[in-house]
Design a protein around this motif. Structure first.
Motif, PDB file in Angstrom:
ATOM      1  N   ARG A 204       0.831  -1.208   0.000  1.00 10.97           N
ATOM      2  CA  ARG A 204       0.000   0.000   0.000  1.00 10.97           C
ATOM      3  C   ARG A 204       0.868   1.261   0.000  1.00 10.97           C
ATOM      4  N   GLU A 206       3.913   1.571  -1.196  1.00  9.10           N
ATOM      5  CA  GLU A 206       4.509   1.719  -2.522  1.00  9.10           C
ATOM      6  C   GLU A 206       3.485   2.231  -3.523  1.00  9.10           C
ATOM      7  N   ARG A 207       2.243   1.738  -3.410  1.00  8.85           N
ATOM      8  CA  ARG A 207       1.200   2.184  -4.327  1.00  8.85           C
ATOM      9  C   ARG A 207       0.886   3.666  -4.119  1.00  8.85           C
ATOM     10  N   GLU A 208       0.774   4.091  -2.839  1.00  7.16           N
ATOM     11  CA  GLU A 208       0.501   5.491  -2.553  1.00  7.16           C
ATOM     12  C   GLU A 208       1.668   6.375  -2.968  1.00  7.16           C
ATOM     13  N   SER A 210       3.717   5.758  -5.414  1.00  5.77           N
ATOM     14  CA  SER A 210       3.657   5.846  -6.872  1.00  5.77           C
ATOM     15  C   SER A 210       2.577   6.817  -7.320  1.00  5.77           C
ATOM     16  N   GLU A 211       1.423   6.785  -6.636  1.00  3.60           N
ATOM     17  CA  GLU A 211       0.324   7.689  -6.993  1.00  3.60           C
ATOM     18  C   GLU A 211       0.710   9.139  -6.718  1.00  3.60           C
TER      19      GLU A 211
END
Length: 274
Positions: A204, A206-208, A210-211
């Protein structure tokens, strides 16, 4: 005709017939399908290891012994206690499927006898399971390296049983279950659960991240585009665009009043629009 002279032959024949009937089980035998036989000659060489008798009818001297082996696939179930790398006790259920090599019955009989399962199969299987599992921790055996442990047990057991000295064909080895003490099992499951949660949290993040990076890049691009547009909007350009727009409006069919040069910036001023 005097039959008395034939009496000894008759008696001998009857005696021979009785002897054959009495010894028939020692002279005649049948080797059934899925079996092989090996002959022990008491007075002429002992065990004939190289000659294996196939299924069928066999005649032998009554003083010789025929040992018949079941060569169909067999299985043994074993439950054993083993120690892991750290000395923790585990209970393992194993099934091994095997059969003797058909043309090596004589060698098996010479080394192990008819109870070769108890003398060879079971001890070697148990020894291999204990040896392999002793190289791993309980956690690795139970979860992270279970497949590796099973593969090692299968390969090492197979190598021993199929060795030239043992002559056993192993068909399969199955680890039915691995049981740990409840407290250890619960601790391992909790640890694995925490590791999974940590991996999910990291995903999560890493995803945030990246976003956020995507939005930053988009905002930076938009800001640079606006900067380029603002730098290109000179007074002369704005006046030219205004004149072009006024020209298009004056050419429309709607009634209007256009005062040339009346705007604050010198552009035409549209007073009426119907």
């Amino acid at each position: 005709m005097d039959n008395r002279k034939f009496l000894p032959f008759i008696v001998t024949g009857i005696a021979l017939f009785i002897a054959i009937v009495y010894l028939s089980s020692s002279i005649f035998l049948t080797i059934n399908a899925g079996e092989r036989g090996v002959l022990f000659k008491k007075f002429s060489g002992g065990l004939d290891k190289d000659k294996v008798y196939s299924p069928g009818f066999v005649v032998k001297a009554p003083w010789n012994d025929m040992y018949v082996y079941d060569v169909k696939e067999n299985s043994v179930d074993e439950t054993m206690d083993v120690l892991d790398k750290n000395g923790l006790s585990l209970k393992v259920d194993v099934t091994v499927r095997f059969h003797p090599m058909y043309d090596k019955i004589g060698f098996i009989h010479e080394l192990f006898g008819e109870d070769y399962v108890d003398k060879l199969i079971i001890p070697e299987t148990r020894s291999t399971v204990r040896r392999v599992m002793g190289r791993y921790t309980a956690e690795e055996i139970y979860s992270t390296k279970r497949s590796e442990v099973e593969t090692s047990i299968i390969e090492e057991t197979e190598a021993i049983l199929e060795d030239q000295a043992n002559n056993i064909q192993m068909r399969a080895l199955l680890i039915r279950s691995i049981n740990l003490p409840d407290q250890i099992k619960q601790a391992i499951e909790n640890k694995l659960k925490q590791e999974q949660e940590a991996l999910a949290y990291q995903f999560r993040l890493e995803r945030e991240k990246s976003e956020a990076e995507r939005k930053r890049i988009a905002a930076q691009g938009e800001a640079e585009a606006n900067k380029i547009i603002n730098n290109s909007l000179t007074n002369e350009l704005l006046k030219m665009r205004g004149i072009e727009a006024t020209t298009h409006l004056s050419e429309s069919s709607n009634a209007k009043v256009v005062v040339i040069g009346s705007g604050s910036d010198g552009l035409p001023l549209i007073l009426g629009n119907n």
